[in-house]
Enzyme design. Structure first.
Site, short mmCIF file in Angstrom:
data_model
loop_
_atom_site.label_atom_id
_atom_site.label_comp_id
_atom_site.label_asym_id
_atom_site.label_seq_id
_atom_site.Cartn_x
_atom_site.Cartn_y
_atom_site.Cartn_z
N ASP A 72 0.80 -1.23 0.00
CA ASP A 72 0.00 0.00 0.00
C ASP A 72 0.83 1.28 0.00
O ASP A 72 0.26 2.38 0.09
CB ASP A 72 -0.97 0.00 1.19
CG ASP A 72 -2.19 -0.86 0.92
OD1 ASP A 72 -2.68 -0.82 -0.23
OD2 ASP A 72 -2.65 -1.55 1.83
N ASP A 133 -5.92 -4.44 -6.34
CA ASP A 133 -5.72 -3.11 -5.73
C ASP A 133 -4.30 -2.57 -6.00
O ASP A 133 -4.10 -1.35 -6.04
CB ASP A 133 -5.93 -3.17 -4.21
CG ASP A 133 -7.12 -3.98 -3.76
OD1 ASP A 133 -7.45 -4.99 -4.43
OD2 ASP A 133 -7.72 -3.64 -2.73
N1 GLY Z 1 -7.23 -1.57 -1.05
C1 GLY Z 1 -8.13 -1.93 -0.04
C2 GLY Z 1 -9.54 -1.64 -0.39
O1 GLY Z 1 -9.83 -1.14 -1.45
O2 GLY Z 1 -10.37 -1.91 0.45
#
Ligand code: GLY
Length: 354
Positions: A72, A133
């Site tokens: 992230d 993601d």
């Molecule tokens: N990347 C985590 C979400 O979108 O919940």
């Protein structure tokens, strides 16, 4: 203007619960969106209070640049420090964002050609798993490459995007949120979900991350397979929207009765569609993306915006963080707010450029 509560710069609003913000101390995966929203407000208004809050939020995220346990870093450091550098031209932001990009690039598995989602990259229990993601973490690598021409950033970004286009995007343009991959070859072993309805369904926010992530990767690399992935994922998203242009939390629910929407998926997708409206290599394809983005943004603005007197916090209502886990269902989400504002700013800039 006078703002009444400056305590919140020490913590990061993440999602609401019964309409009131819940905060994280270290920013979790979402602290960058709070910093980024403050930078956006500073740029738009010139009010130094927003600048000072954004700077404080960046300082509070700084130590995350060495966090080797998560993909992230792009979502955390692109809207915070990389944006801070663009706006303030202060080397503090540049060096911190480059440190974060180093940590992210170091997660890359060059044999399998992917960036694992979670855990240390050496952790065999987790290092064979990718999630869609991650496509929206790659912008930190594109930015770092543009700053430094460091090949490790480009190798990791390009390698991961090609693997994601192959493993996560299905023939019908839908995406699997998670993929188990062979560590040595990157071969797909199984498609899975974490936040979606099932392994074979299509989690709507994952689809939105794919649209925007592939669109930005397409602009940066001009690679045909990535532009195709942006086209296919956006076509699937648009073809499966309900009448009001805002998806339910998953596109393949057996029944949508009583199921929540995810307004954040719509806001992220709108940004991706505006990106395609600006940079799709076929200029004749651009107006359709522009119109689709506008339809979504009009619906979000008419039907999903928080209004004075609601008693709820947040900008965009009716987001859904994690339906299977029951987390922040039908609530405001900081990333929904961030991407809604980003879409509006993109719209203004594109209209001003016309
Ligand atoms: N990347 C985590 C979400 O979108 O919940």
């Amino acid at each position: 203007a006078v703002y009444h509560n400056i305590e919140f710069i020490e913590r990061f609003p993440e999602t609401t619960e019964a309409g009131q913000w819940r905060y994280t101390a270290d920013g979790g995966w979402t602290g960058g969106f709070w910093a980024g929203l403050l930078w956006d407000l500073y740029e738009r208004t010139g009010d130094p209070q927003f600048r000072d809050w954004a700077a404080a939020a960046c300082r509070a995220l700084e130590s995350r640049a060495e966090d080797a346990t998560t993909h992230d870093l792009g979502m955390i450091f692109t809207p915070s420090h990389a944006a801070g550098y663009r706006i303030m031209v202060d080397d503090y932001y540049r060096t911190t964002a480059l440190r974060a990009a180093d940590t992210l690039a170091a997660r890359y598995n060059p044999q399998g050609r992917y960036i694992p989602a979670w855990g240390l990259a050496s952790d065999p229990a987790q290092n064979n798993l990718t999630i869609i993601d991650t496509m929206m973490n790659l912008p930190l690598l594109w930015w770092a490459y543009s700053q430094s021409l460091g090949e490790t950033y480009a190798d990791a970004g390009v390698g991961h995007m090609i693997t994601a286009a192959r493993a996560h995007v299905r023939a019908d343009g839908s995406t699997a949120q998670a993929c188990e991959l062979d560590r040595a070859t990157g071969e797909l072993i199984a498609q899975r979900t974490i936040q979606g309805y099932s392994d074979t369904s299509c989690w709507s926010r994952g689809q939105a991350w794919a649209i925007y992530g592939f669109a930005l990767a397409g602009r940066r690399t001009s690679r045909a397979e990535v532009i195709s992935a942006a086209e296919a994922t956006s076509a699937y998203f648009l073809d499966h929207l309900p009448a009001d242009g805002v998806p339910y939390w998953d596109f393949a629910l057996p029944s949508t009765a009583d199921e929540p929407k995810d307004s954040s998926a719509a806001a992220i997708a709108a940004c991706g569609l505006l990106e395609l409206a600006e940079s799709h290599p076929d200029v004749t394809a651009r107006p359709a993306y522009w119109n689709a983005a506008l339809d979504i943004l009009e619906s979000l603005t008419a039907n999903y915006l928080n209004r004075a007197g609601s008693g709820r916090e947040g900008i965009l209502l009716h987001g859904c963080a994690h339906r299977p886990a029951g987390q922040a269902v039908d609530e405001a989400l900081i990333w929904g707010d961030y991407y809604y504002v980003e879409a509006l700013l993109r719209l203004w800039q594109m209209q001003a450029a016309e």
